[in-house]
Design a protein around this motif. Structure first.
Motif, PDB file in Angstrom:
ATOM      1  N   VAL A   1       9.231  -4.008  14.291  1.00 20.80           N
ATOM      2  CA  VAL A   1      10.001  -3.064  13.458  1.00 20.80           C
ATOM      3  C   VAL A   1       9.251  -2.787  12.153  1.00 20.80           C
ATOM      4  CG1 VAL A   1      12.110  -2.806  12.084  1.00 20.80           C
ATOM      5  CG2 VAL A   1      12.240  -3.728  14.403  1.00 20.80           C
ATOM      6  N   LEU A   2       8.792  -3.857  11.514  1.00 23.53           N
ATOM      7  CA  LEU A   2       8.220  -3.727  10.164  1.00 23.53           C
ATOM      8  C   LEU A   2       6.933  -2.906  10.142  1.00 23.53           C
ATOM      9  CD1 LEU A   2       8.870  -7.398   9.055  1.00 23.53           C
ATOM     10  CD2 LEU A   2      10.009  -5.370   8.113  1.00 23.53           C
ATOM     11  N   VAL A   3       6.084  -3.056  11.161  1.00 19.89           N
ATOM     12  CA  VAL A   3       4.795  -2.334  11.148  1.00 19.89           C
ATOM     13  C   VAL A   3       5.005  -0.820  11.260  1.00 19.89           C
ATOM     14  CG1 VAL A   3       2.637  -1.988  12.422  1.00 19.89           C
ATOM     15  CG2 VAL A   3       3.413  -4.310  11.874  1.00 19.89           C
TER      16      VAL A   3
ATOM     17  N   GLY B   1      15.112  -7.817  -2.190  1.00 20.77           N
ATOM     18  CA  GLY B   1      14.279  -7.595  -3.375  1.00 20.77           C
ATOM     19  C   GLY B   1      12.820  -7.303  -3.045  1.00 20.77           C
ATOM     20  N   GLN B   2      12.496  -7.158  -1.778  1.00 28.10           N
ATOM     21  CA  GLN B   2      11.101  -6.903  -1.406  1.00 28.10           C
ATOM     22  C   GLN B   2      10.995  -5.595  -0.619  1.00 28.10           C
ATOM     23  OE1 GLN B   2       8.811  -8.472  -2.716  1.00 28.10           O
ATOM     24  NE2 GLN B   2       9.457 -10.589  -3.079  1.00 28.10           N
TER      25      GLN B   2
ATOM     26  N   TRP C   1       5.840  -5.218   1.885  1.00 28.39           N
ATOM     27  CA  TRP C   1       5.735  -6.653   1.591  1.00 28.39           C
ATOM     28  C   TRP C   1       6.146  -7.478   2.813  1.00 28.39           C
ATOM     29  CZ3 TRP C   1       8.783 -10.998   1.585  1.00 28.39           C
ATOM     30  CH2 TRP C   1       8.286 -12.101   0.883  1.00 28.39           C
ATOM     31  N   TRP C   2       7.270  -7.115   3.421  1.00 26.46           N
ATOM     32  CA  TRP C   2       7.762  -7.857   4.589  1.00 26.46           C
ATOM     33  C   TRP C   2       6.788  -7.731   5.772  1.00 26.46           C
ATOM     34  CZ3 TRP C   2      11.039 -11.639   4.763  1.00 26.46           C
ATOM     35  CH2 TRP C   2      12.054 -11.725   3.797  1.00 26.46           C
ATOM     36  N   ALA C   3       6.204  -6.535   5.931  1.00 26.31           N
ATOM     37  CA  ALA C   3       5.267  -6.342   7.050  1.00 26.31           C
ATOM     38  C   ALA C   3       4.055  -7.260   6.886  1.00 26.31           C
ATOM     39  CB  ALA C   3       4.835  -4.887   7.114  1.00 26.31           C
TER      40      ALA C   3
END
Ligand SMILES: Nc1nc2nc(S)n(CCO)c2c(=O)[nH]1
Length: 160
Positions: free
Chosen positions: A126-128, A143-144, A148-150
């Protein structure tokens, strides 16, 4: 009526996968009050969770919508049904999976609907794609940013 910005995760690992993605996007676009404004590349990804199933195609879409989060959820469920989504095994193969990931900066925790999607910050698939179209969106409650999460999840994956 102002438009909200929402992000949808798409996944498929059954049958003519690309055709399912294209059809789901067309059906979404056809719905009143829903406009697709950005679309990520399509990624081929190994299954996570239930491993004994075919590889997925995953993508993310940005939509602008006048519909409420609950209405949007029902639209996603309708489109899944239109593509004959059968829920045999909970985590098993599916013609199409449409997940509501984010809806503006809302945090929703209702029986039927949890936004941000509860597992999205664990999922590179999902993140990419999401970071491709919305890197600077902050995931509410964390807060990110998506970027950042990816990065965080990429580092999480073992070096081969
Ligand atoms: N790579 C990958 N693995 C998955 N496992 C499940 S369940 N799903 C369905 C998630 O809604 C996926 C997916 O979309 N992609």
């Amino acid at each position: 009526m102002t438009e909200a910005i929402a992000y949808i995760g798409l996944g498929t690992n059954l049958g003519r996968r690309m055709a399912h993605l294209e059809k789901a996007l067309r059906r979404l676009e056809d719905r009143n009050g829903v406009r697709i404004t950005q679309l990520s590349s399509v990624y081929e990804t190994a299954p996570v969770g239930y491993l004994n199933q075919p590889d997925f195609l995953n993508a993310c879409a940005e939509i602008k919508t006048t519909r409420s989060p609950m209405d949007l959820l029902h639209i996603l469920l309708d489109v899944e049904q239109e593509l004959h989504r059968v829920r045999r095994i909970r985590w098993g193969p599916r013609t199409i999976d449409l997940d509501l990931l984010l809806y503006d900066d809302r945090i929703i925790q209702e029986e039927q609907l949890v936004v941000p999607h509860p597992r999205m910050t664990d999922r590179s698939f999902v993140l990419v794609p999401l970071a491709e179209i919305a890197p600077d969106v902050v995931i509410p409650g964390t807060g990110q940013t998506v970027a950042w999460w990816a990065e965080e999840r990429k580092q999480g994956s073992e070096v081969v």
